[in-house]
Design a protein around this motif. Structure first.
Motif, PDB file in Angstrom:
ATOM      1  N   ASP A  96      71.149  82.422  76.069  1.00 24.08           N
ATOM      2  CA  ASP A  96      71.427  82.734  74.661  1.00 24.08           C
ATOM      3  C   ASP A  96      71.507  84.234  74.439  1.00 24.08           C
ATOM      4  N   ARG A  97      70.895  85.003  75.307  1.00 31.19           N
ATOM      5  CA  ARG A  97      70.827  86.449  75.142  1.00 31.19           C
ATOM      6  C   ARG A  97      72.000  87.126  75.841  1.00 31.19           C
ATOM      7  N   GLY A  98      72.397  88.281  75.281  1.00 31.36           N
ATOM      8  CA  GLY A  98      73.464  89.048  75.913  1.00 31.36           C
ATOM      9  C   GLY A  98      74.691  89.149  75.042  1.00 31.36           C
ATOM     10  N   GLU A  99      75.618  89.957  75.486  1.00 37.57           N
ATOM     11  CA  GLU A  99      76.802  90.259  74.686  1.00 37.57           C
ATOM     12  C   GLU A  99      77.756  89.093  74.532  1.00 37.57           C
ATOM     13  N   ASP A 100      77.654  88.096  75.440  1.00 33.76           N
ATOM     14  CA  ASP A 100      78.624  87.015  75.418  1.00 33.76           C
ATOM     15  C   ASP A 100      78.017  85.678  75.034  1.00 33.76           C
ATOM     16  N   ASN A 101      76.838  85.707  74.395  1.00 31.69           N
ATOM     17  CA  ASN A 101      76.264  84.409  74.047  1.00 31.69           C
ATOM     18  C   ASN A 101      77.133  83.722  73.010  1.00 31.69           C
ATOM     19  N   ALA A 102      77.299  82.406  73.186  1.00 32.49           N
ATOM     20  CA  ALA A 102      78.184  81.635  72.309  1.00 32.49           C
ATOM     21  C   ALA A 102      77.360  80.937  71.239  1.00 32.49           C
ATOM     22  N   ARG A 103      77.961  80.781  70.068  1.00 30.27           N
ATOM     23  CA  ARG A 103      77.252  80.146  68.952  1.00 30.27           C
ATOM     24  C   ARG A 103      76.917  78.692  69.258  1.00 30.27           C
ATOM     25  N   ASP A 104      77.727  78.087  70.107  1.00 29.53           N
ATOM     26  CA  ASP A 104      77.467  76.687  70.424  1.00 29.53           C
ATOM     27  C   ASP A 104      76.578  76.549  71.648  1.00 29.53           C
ATOM     28  N   HIS A 105      75.908  77.658  72.020  1.00 33.26           N
ATOM     29  CA  HIS A 105      75.032  77.645  73.193  1.00 33.26           C
ATOM     30  C   HIS A 105      75.773  77.144  74.423  1.00 33.26           C
ATOM     31  N   GLY A 106      76.976  77.652  74.619  1.00 29.91           N
ATOM     32  CA  GLY A 106      77.837  77.170  75.693  1.00 29.91           C
ATOM     33  C   GLY A 106      77.273  77.447  77.072  1.00 29.91           C
ATOM     34  N   VAL A 107      77.637  76.579  78.016  1.00 29.81           N
ATOM     35  CA  VAL A 107      77.222  76.744  79.410  1.00 29.81           C
ATOM     36  C   VAL A 107      78.437  76.889  80.326  1.00 29.81           C
ATOM     37  N   GLY A 108      79.626  77.157  79.743  1.00 29.18           N
ATOM     38  CA  GLY A 108      80.810  77.376  80.561  1.00 29.18           C
ATOM     39  C   GLY A 108      81.144  76.156  81.399  1.00 29.18           C
ATOM     40  N   PHE A 109      81.584  76.407  82.643  1.00 31.41           N
ATOM     41  CA  PHE A 109      81.934  75.250  83.467  1.00 31.41           C
ATOM     42  C   PHE A 109      80.719  74.564  84.088  1.00 31.41           C
ATOM     43  N   LEU A 110      79.512  74.996  83.710  1.00 32.37           N
ATOM     44  CA  LEU A 110      78.321  74.241  84.096  1.00 32.37           C
ATOM     45  C   LEU A 110      78.129  73.013  83.207  1.00 32.37           C
ATOM     46  N   ARG A 111      79.100  72.780  82.311  1.00 27.27           N
ATOM     47  CA  ARG A 111      79.122  71.507  81.601  1.00 27.27           C
ATOM     48  C   ARG A 111      79.839  70.441  82.442  1.00 27.27           C
ATOM     49  N   GLU A 112      80.469  70.852  83.551  1.00 25.15           N
ATOM     50  CA  GLU A 112      81.170  69.918  84.430  1.00 25.15           C
ATOM     51  C   GLU A 112      80.159  69.270  85.383  1.00 25.15           C
ATOM     52  N   PRO A 113      79.954  67.965  85.300  1.00 27.77           N
ATOM     53  CA  PRO A 113      78.969  67.315  86.179  1.00 27.77           C
ATOM     54  C   PRO A 113      79.301  67.475  87.659  1.00 27.77           C
ATOM     55  N   ASP A 146      61.701  78.971  84.672  1.00 35.54           N
ATOM     56  CA  ASP A 146      62.280  79.279  83.363  1.00 35.54           C
ATOM     57  C   ASP A 146      62.265  80.788  83.116  1.00 35.54           C
ATOM     58  N   ILE A 147      63.447  81.393  83.046  1.00 34.38           N
ATOM     59  CA  ILE A 147      63.558  82.835  82.793  1.00 34.38           C
ATOM     60  C   ILE A 147      64.736  83.059  81.865  1.00 34.38           C
ATOM     61  N   ASP A 148      64.544  83.829  80.811  1.00 37.22           N
ATOM     62  CA  ASP A 148      65.582  84.005  79.789  1.00 37.22           C
ATOM     63  C   ASP A 148      66.070  85.454  79.795  1.00 37.22           C
ATOM     64  N   GLY A 149      66.901  85.780  80.764  1.00 36.52           N
ATOM     65  CA  GLY A 149      67.456  87.120  80.852  1.00 36.52           C
ATOM     66  C   GLY A 149      68.793  87.222  80.151  1.00 36.52           C
ATOM     67  N   ALA A 150      69.182  88.433  79.798  1.00 36.43           N
ATOM     68  CA  ALA A 150      70.455  88.648  79.099  1.00 36.43           C
ATOM     69  C   ALA A 150      71.610  88.605  80.091  1.00 36.43           C
ATOM     70  N   MET A 151      72.649  87.816  79.767  1.00 34.26           N
ATOM     71  CA  MET A 151      73.816  87.769  80.643  1.00 34.26           C
ATOM     72  C   MET A 151      74.813  88.852  80.212  1.00 34.26           C
ATOM     73  N   GLN A 152      75.568  89.324  81.184  1.00 31.00           N
ATOM     74  CA  GLN A 152      76.566  90.360  80.949  1.00 31.00           C
ATOM     75  C   GLN A 152      77.891  89.948  81.579  1.00 31.00           C
ATOM     76  N   ARG A 153      78.953  90.636  81.186  1.00 30.82           N
ATOM     77  CA  ARG A 153      80.269  90.335  81.737  1.00 30.82           C
ATOM     78  C   ARG A 153      80.836  91.576  82.421  1.00 30.82           C
ATOM     79  N   ASP A 154      81.274  91.414  83.651  1.00 30.53           N
ATOM     80  CA  ASP A 154      81.870  92.528  84.382  1.00 30.53           C
ATOM     81  C   ASP A 154      83.176  92.948  83.704  1.00 30.53           C
ATOM     82  N   PRO A 155      83.330  94.227  83.342  1.00 28.75           N
ATOM     83  CA  PRO A 155      84.515  94.646  82.595  1.00 28.75           C
ATOM     84  C   PRO A 155      85.827  94.511  83.390  1.00 28.75           C
ATOM     85  N   LEU A 156      85.752  94.507  84.708  1.00 28.46           N
ATOM     86  CA  LEU A 156      86.966  94.413  85.518  1.00 28.46           C
ATOM     87  C   LEU A 156      87.335  92.972  85.844  1.00 28.46           C
ATOM     88  N   THR A 157      86.377  92.211  86.366  1.00 29.45           N
ATOM     89  CA  THR A 157      86.677  90.848  86.801  1.00 29.45           C
ATOM     90  C   THR A 157      86.440  89.808  85.716  1.00 29.45           C
TER      91      THR A 157
END
Length: 522
Positions: A460-477, A376-387
């Motif tokens: 949850d941390r970082g510039e792109d955290n979503a209010r709905d605590h989204g997990v992106g396509f990791l919601r796809e089983p 369990d590690i809660d680091g801040a996620m970031q988004r690459d400005p180019l990709t």
């Protein structure tokens, strides 16, 4: 990209460097609508023409429903009655380790009972799907060699060039001769003089003859090129084997299926619970761009109500998993396969496996207690400005610490790191030693390692955290299934457990895991 009308007449798309992926997906989608794809080699790059003369989706639907599922019409067996009778008695199998489900599938494919509909070979991870397809190839090649006939032409279709290569290497190891195989390689690949597959490698666009070849292995598009390159000289295949069919886009599969002008007898091998076709184009996605032949089979009534098992006479689901630890098999089966996948009969572990398990036990990682662990590690996620791809540096550092601890007790070749985002893969490759392989979920299809470490990135941390605590396509089983089921012994998830539990995505809340501290000696 030049687009004229796609309702009637001609649509011409030219692949450029910047729009290559989008154009290709749009082509696939156009085919799915009412188009037929043709390749026009040019001196400059690659130009594709679509003509509105054939309804591709309708043609495929007709093939799946050909004669109706209720018909009892029998085709001509692909081997003679004597050969088939021996197999039914359990004699004559090249691989004597095949289980009853695999043997039944081989017999039913060779028996060719329903010539107008494809045969479904459903293979969850580790159940021996590739071994079953290889047995079909070896049976046909051997039988027709004994009968001195030349009509044992088989198209063996694999979604990636890496998969094509590994399939060719595997068949050679199983005893097939180089003159029996042709491996079609990418137009952009250069075969070196030292390449062990050099003698069986050809470019589809430069093929001269296939008459004396038993098996042609290639990607769907490479197989589709055969008909355009050889024209009427192209002999019709006896059988088309489509591996990982649930991952191949419908249009690309149709291109291979109709390489000779009309559909041929086909075996669809795959797993609907693994990765689905990827689609980055919204236009293509709106036109069935994420549709596969397995989806079409499901829509055509080929599966039982659970959506996993083919109906009687239409295919086989392989259920016995021999690859992974019993505990991990049961956990993956309950999460993604309604408990249908079960551990195969236990065999004596090899010396290397005993050493691996001893090393894991020294780290407190006994798979018998829990095969899925969480750091369990809660680091801040970031988004690459180019990709625009996500990454998490704090989490990457935690992965490095986990891998370093593992490699003190087990060989680094037995560890693979996976991440859902390409930017995170790039960050991890910079931080980890070169002998540690790092892949995305799409790159790891068909591969496995004893220990899998997964960097989940989302937080949850970082510039792109979503209010709905989204997990992106990791919601796809399906995608999570791939990340977990690549392991043979144990899976270590690195990420914010609270974030994924709060996401509200069901399987993250019931994932049977045990939380571990960030390793000091671990």
């Amino acid at each position: 990209m030049l687009v004229r009308s796609h309702d009637r007449g001609t649509v011409t798309l030219t692949e450029g460097d910047g729009a290559k992926l989008l154009d290709r997906e749009l082509l696939v989608a156009l085919w799915n609508q009412r188009c037929r794809l043709q390749f026009l080699p040019t001196l400059v790059g690659h130009r594709l023409r679509v003509t509105g003369s054939v309804d591709g989706l309708s043609a495929l639907a007709d093939y799946f429903q050909g004669g109706g599922l209720g018909t009892k019409e029998c085709g001509i067996p692909l081997v003679d009655d004597h050969h088939l009778a021996a197999l039914k008695r359990g004699e004559g199998f090249m691989d004597e380790m095949l289980n009853q489900e695999q043997r039944r599938a081989v017999v039913e494919i060779l028996e060719h009972r329903r010539p107008h509909v494809p045969y479904l070979l459903v293979g969850p991870p580790g159940t021996g799907k590739s071994a079953t397809l290889d047995e079909v190839v070896l049976q046909l090649a051997t039988h027709h060699k004994e009968k001195r006939t030349l009509d044992a032409l088989i198209y063996y279709v694999v979604p990636s060039n890496l998969g094509v290569r590994s399939t060719a290497e595997r068949l050679l190891r199983l005893g097939m001769r180089s003159e029996q195989l042709v491996r079609l390689y990418s137009e952009h690949e250069h075969v070196k003089g030292t390449d062990p597959l050099r003698d069986i490698s050809q470019r589809a666009s430069r093929m001269q003859h296939l008459i004396t070849t038993s098996v042609v292995i290639g990607t769907p598009i490479a197989i589709a090129r055969i008909g355009l390159t050889l024209g009427e000289r192209n002999p019709p295949p006896l059988l088309l084997l489509l591996d990982e069919a649930a991952y191949i886009k419908l249009g690309e599969a149709f291109a291979a299926l109709t390489a000779n002008g009309e559909p041929v007898q086909t075996v669809l091998a795959g797993d609907r619970k693994q990765l689905r076709p990827r689609c980055f184009s919204k236009v293509a996605e709106s036109m069935h761009g994420k549709y596969s032949l397995f989806d079409l089979a499901a829509d055509s009534g080929f599966f039982e109500d659970d959506g996993l098992r083919p109906k009687e006479g239409l295919g086989v689901m392989l259920r016995l998993n021999y690859r992974a630890h019993e505990k991990l098999v049961r956990e993956v089966s309950c999460l993604f396969y309604n408990g249908l996948m079960i551990p195969g009969p236990a065999s004596l572990p090899s010396n290397s496996l005993l050493l691996l398990r001893f090393g894991l036990e020294r780290l407190g990682l006994d798979a018998n207690q829990s095969a899925i662990r969480w750091v369990d590690i809660d680091g801040a996620m970031q988004r690459d400005p180019l990709t625009r791809s996500l990454f998490n540096v704090v989490e990457a550092d935690a992965v490095v610490s986990v891998v370093d601890s593992l490699c003190r007790c087990i060989p680094p070749q037995q560890v693979t790191v996976l991440a859902p985002y390409r930017k995170q893969v790039a960050v991890l490759r910079e931080k980890l030693p070169r002998d540690i392989t790092v892949f995305t979920a799409d790159e790891v299809i068909g591969q496995e390692r004893p220990v899998i470490v997964v960097s989940l990135v989302r937080s949850d941390r970082g510039e792109d955290n979503a209010r709905d605590h989204g997990v992106g396509f990791l919601r796809e089983p399906n995608r999570v299934n791939v990340l977990i089921s690549r392991a043979k012994e144990i899976v270590i998830l690195v990420g914010s457990r609270a974030h994924f539990i709060r996401s509200g995505v069901g399987f993250w809340g019931i994932l049977p895991t045990r939380t571990e501290p960030l390793p000091a000696q671990f």
